[in-house]
Design a protein around this motif. Sequence first.
Motif, PDB file in Angstrom:
ATOM      1  N   GLY A 191       0.816  -1.216   0.000  1.00  0.00           N
ATOM      2  CA  GLY A 191       0.000   0.000   0.000  1.00  0.00           C
ATOM      3  C   GLY A 191       0.843   1.256   0.000  1.00  0.00           C
ATOM      4  O   GLY A 191       0.559   2.217  -0.717  1.00  0.00           O
ATOM      5  N   VAL A 192       1.892   1.254   0.800  1.00  0.00           N
ATOM      6  CA  VAL A 192       2.777   2.416   0.862  1.00  0.00           C
ATOM      7  C   VAL A 192       3.527   2.592  -0.459  1.00  0.00           C
ATOM      8  O   VAL A 192       3.671   3.712  -0.967  1.00  0.00           O
ATOM      9  CB  VAL A 192       3.750   2.281   2.055  1.00  0.00           C
ATOM     10  CG1 VAL A 192       4.833   3.340   2.006  1.00  0.00           C
ATOM     11  CG2 VAL A 192       2.984   2.357   3.364  1.00  0.00           C
ATOM     12  N   ILE A 193       3.987   1.500  -1.031  1.00  0.00           N
ATOM     13  CA  ILE A 193       4.707   1.578  -2.310  1.00  0.00           C
ATOM     14  C   ILE A 193       3.792   2.090  -3.413  1.00  0.00           C
ATOM     15  O   ILE A 193       4.188   2.945  -4.219  1.00  0.00           O
ATOM     16  CB  ILE A 193       5.316   0.208  -2.665  1.00  0.00           C
ATOM     17  CG1 ILE A 193       6.476  -0.105  -1.728  1.00  0.00           C
ATOM     18  CG2 ILE A 193       5.776   0.167  -4.116  1.00  0.00           C
ATOM     19  CD1 ILE A 193       7.009  -1.508  -1.841  1.00  0.00           C
ATOM     20  N   ALA A 225       3.298   5.794  -3.031  1.00  0.00           N
ATOM     21  CA  ALA A 225       4.476   6.536  -3.488  1.00  0.00           C
ATOM     22  C   ALA A 225       4.548   6.562  -5.012  1.00  0.00           C
ATOM     23  O   ALA A 225       4.904   7.585  -5.607  1.00  0.00           O
ATOM     24  CB  ALA A 225       5.738   5.915  -2.903  1.00  0.00           C
ATOM     25  N   LEU A 226       4.190   5.455  -5.652  1.00  0.00           N
ATOM     26  CA  LEU A 226       4.198   5.418  -7.114  1.00  0.00           C
ATOM     27  C   LEU A 226       3.141   6.341  -7.707  1.00  0.00           C
ATOM     28  O   LEU A 226       3.341   6.907  -8.780  1.00  0.00           O
ATOM     29  CB  LEU A 226       3.973   3.993  -7.613  1.00  0.00           C
ATOM     30  CG  LEU A 226       5.137   3.023  -7.452  1.00  0.00           C
ATOM     31  CD1 LEU A 226       4.712   1.618  -7.865  1.00  0.00           C
ATOM     32  CD2 LEU A 226       6.327   3.477  -8.251  1.00  0.00           C
ATOM     33  N   SER A 227       2.017   6.481  -7.006  1.00  0.00           N
ATOM     34  CA  SER A 227       0.960   7.353  -7.533  1.00  0.00           C
ATOM     35  C   SER A 227       1.395   8.812  -7.552  1.00  0.00           C
ATOM     36  O   SER A 227       0.900   9.592  -8.363  1.00  0.00           O
ATOM     37  CB  SER A 227      -0.324   7.199  -6.715  1.00  0.00           C
ATOM     38  OG  SER A 227      -0.196   7.812  -5.452  1.00  0.00           O
ATOM     39  N   GLY A 269      -5.176   2.018  -1.261  1.00  0.00           N
ATOM     40  CA  GLY A 269      -6.168   2.002  -0.193  1.00  0.00           C
ATOM     41  C   GLY A 269      -6.647   0.596   0.119  1.00  0.00           C
ATOM     42  O   GLY A 269      -6.806   0.222   1.288  1.00  0.00           O
ATOM     43  N   VAL A 270      -6.862  -0.191  -0.924  1.00  0.00           N
ATOM     44  CA  VAL A 270      -7.299  -1.578  -0.721  1.00  0.00           C
ATOM     45  C   VAL A 270      -6.236  -2.359   0.038  1.00  0.00           C
ATOM     46  O   VAL A 270      -6.547  -3.081   0.998  1.00  0.00           O
ATOM     47  CB  VAL A 270      -7.619  -2.250  -2.082  1.00  0.00           C
ATOM     48  CG1 VAL A 270      -7.812  -3.742  -1.927  1.00  0.00           C
ATOM     49  CG2 VAL A 270      -8.843  -1.610  -2.713  1.00  0.00           C
ATOM     50  N   CYS A 271      -4.989  -2.215  -0.355  1.00  0.00           N
ATOM     51  CA  CYS A 271      -3.899  -2.928   0.325  1.00  0.00           C
ATOM     52  C   CYS A 271      -3.770  -2.490   1.781  1.00  0.00           C
ATOM     53  O   CYS A 271      -3.565  -3.324   2.673  1.00  0.00           O
ATOM     54  CB  CYS A 271      -2.580  -2.700  -0.396  1.00  0.00           C
ATOM     55  SG  CYS A 271      -2.459  -3.537  -1.975  1.00  0.00           S
ATOM     56  N   LEU A 272      -3.922  -1.202   2.042  1.00  0.00           N
ATOM     57  CA  LEU A 272      -3.811  -0.711   3.411  1.00  0.00           C
ATOM     58  C   LEU A 272      -4.953  -1.224   4.284  1.00  0.00           C
ATOM     59  O   LEU A 272      -4.732  -1.634   5.424  1.00  0.00           O
ATOM     60  CB  LEU A 272      -3.762   0.817   3.430  1.00  0.00           C
ATOM     61  CG  LEU A 272      -2.483   1.430   2.876  1.00  0.00           C
ATOM     62  CD1 LEU A 272      -2.620   2.939   2.781  1.00  0.00           C
ATOM     63  CD2 LEU A 272      -1.297   1.062   3.736  1.00  0.00           C
ATOM     64  N   VAL A 273      -6.169  -1.232   3.753  1.00  0.00           N
ATOM     65  CA  VAL A 273      -7.311  -1.727   4.523  1.00  0.00           C
ATOM     66  C   VAL A 273      -7.161  -3.221   4.807  1.00  0.00           C
ATOM     67  O   VAL A 273      -7.389  -3.672   5.935  1.00  0.00           O
ATOM     68  CB  VAL A 273      -8.635  -1.410   3.795  1.00  0.00           C
ATOM     69  CG1 VAL A 273      -9.796  -2.149   4.409  1.00  0.00           C
ATOM     70  CG2 VAL A 273      -8.899   0.081   3.805  1.00  0.00           C
ATOM     71  N   VAL A 274      -6.772  -3.984   3.805  1.00  0.00           N
ATOM     72  CA  VAL A 274      -6.579  -5.422   4.005  1.00  0.00           C
ATOM     73  C   VAL A 274      -5.469  -5.669   5.034  1.00  0.00           C
ATOM     74  O   VAL A 274      -5.609  -6.520   5.920  1.00  0.00           O
ATOM     75  CB  VAL A 274      -6.259  -6.129   2.670  1.00  0.00           C
ATOM     76  CG1 VAL A 274      -5.763  -7.543   2.886  1.00  0.00           C
ATOM     77  CG2 VAL A 274      -7.481  -6.118   1.778  1.00  0.00           C
ATOM     78  N   GLY A 275      -4.387  -4.927   4.926  1.00  0.00           N
ATOM     79  CA  GLY A 275      -3.288  -5.085   5.874  1.00  0.00           C
ATOM     80  C   GLY A 275      -3.699  -4.762   7.295  1.00  0.00           C
ATOM     81  O   GLY A 275      -3.343  -5.475   8.236  1.00  0.00           O
TER      82      GLY A 275
END
Length: 62
Positions: free
Chosen positions: A22-24, A27-29, A44-50
Amino acid sequence: MPAHTEFEAFAIVICLGSLLAGVILAALSLKDPVRAGFLERWSGVCLVVGLCLLGVALRSSR
């Protein structure tokens, strides 16, 4: 090693991987304005799942 300990370890590894992804992606965005919407959405999806997996791992460790 009990089964619940293996599950906790697996959940923590997946959790940290999701948070890192999610952080990567966030940063890419910032560097690619053309695909920023797509990257931010998946970030956002990766952060919520994490965070959900982190909650599950912490709850099951009690």
